[in-house]
Design a protein around this motif. Structure first.
Motif, short mmCIF file in Angstrom:
data_model
loop_
_atom_site.label_atom_id
_atom_site.label_comp_id
_atom_site.label_asym_id
_atom_site.label_seq_id
_atom_site.Cartn_x
_atom_site.Cartn_y
_atom_site.Cartn_z
N ARG A 50 0.82 -1.21 0.00
CA ARG A 50 0.00 0.00 0.00
C ARG A 50 0.85 1.25 0.00
N THR A 51 2.07 1.14 0.54
CA THR A 51 2.85 2.35 0.78
C THR A 51 3.95 2.58 -0.25
N SER A 71 11.04 3.74 -2.72
CA SER A 71 10.55 4.11 -1.40
C SER A 71 11.41 5.21 -0.81
#
Ligand code: 2AM
Length: 177
Positions: free
Chosen positions: A31-32, A135
Motif C-alpha cells: 500500500r505504501t 521508497s
C-alpha cells in the motif's frame, strides 16, 4: 535451461499458514510503495543460491543437505526494508536466530567442499517482496510481525516462463526438534 541441468537454490519455504501471514504483511507494505511484486506462491527466504546445476550433481547436493544438522527454530519477521542499492523491498528480522545463521553457513561450507560455486557476499537473510521498488523509507517496523516456525528447508527449482519465474520445491529436509 536444458533437461540435463536446473536452476536451483536452497531456501526456507513457508508452510500454508506462514504464507498466508506473509501475504497479509505484503499487502500492507504494498500500500505504501511501488515495485514489481513477487507472486504469493514464490515467497521464500534463500539460504544458498546455486544457479545452474547439472543433473549428475544432484546426489552431491542431496548429500550436503543430508549432512546439515540444525535445530528447528522460530523466525520473527518484524521489519520491512528497502535496499536502494538493488531496488529490493523485503521482510527482515531485527533478531536473526542463531540456528538460521548456522544452517546457511553449514550449507555454504558443505557446498563449497563439494565443489559448488557460491557467491561470497555475506549471508543476509531476507524475504523479497518486490523488485525495482521505490521508497523514501529504508526500514520500518511491521505493525504485526510474522512469526514463522521453521521446521524444514527445501531445494527449489526456478524456471523462467512467460509469466516470469516460477519456483517449485523439489525436496525438503526436516530440521531437528
Ligand atoms: P533476491 O530475492 O534477493 O533476489 C531466486 O532467484 C532466489 O535466489 C532469490 O531469493 C534471490 O535473492 C536469490 N539469490 C541469491 N543469490 C542470487 C544470485 N547470485 N542470483 C540470483 N538470485 C540469487
Amino acid at each position: 535451461n536444458n533437461a540435463a541441468s536446473a536452476r536451483l537454490f536452497l531456501a526456507l519455504w513457508p508452510d500454508a499458514k506462514t504464507r498466508a501471514a506473509l501475504w497479509v504483511a505484503r499487502d500492507l507494505v504494498a500500500r505504501t510503495l511501488a515495485g514489481q511484486w513477487v507472486k504469493p506462491d514464490n515467497l521464500h527466504i534463500t539460504l544458498a543460491f546455486l544457479g545452474d546445476v547439472a543433473q549428475a550433481r544432484w546426489p552431491d547436493l542431496v548429500r550436503v543437505a543430508d549432512g546439515v544438522k540444525t535445530p528447528a527454530f522460530s523466525l520473527t519477521l518484524d521489519r520491512a526494508e528497502f535496499w536502494p542499492r538493488n531496488g529490493i523491498v523485503c521482510l527482515g528480522a531485527s533478531q536473526t536466530p542463531q540456528p538460521l545463521l548456522d544452517l546457511a553457513q553449514g550449507l555454504a561450507q558443505g557446498l563449497g567442499r563439494a565443489g559448488f560455486a557460491l557467491d561470497d557476499r555475506p549471508y543476509q537473510p531476507h524475504l523479497t517482496l518486490a523488485r525495482q521498488g521505490h521508497s523514501d523509507r529504508k526500514a520500518w517496523a511491521l505493525p504485526e510481525p510474522v512469526v514463522w516456525q521453521v521446521a524444514a528447508f527445501s531445494l527449489v527449482e526456478s524456471r523462467l516462463g512467460r509469466a516470469g519465474s516460477a519456483y517449485t520445491p523439489r525436496q525438503a529436509w526436516r530440521l531437528e526438534n
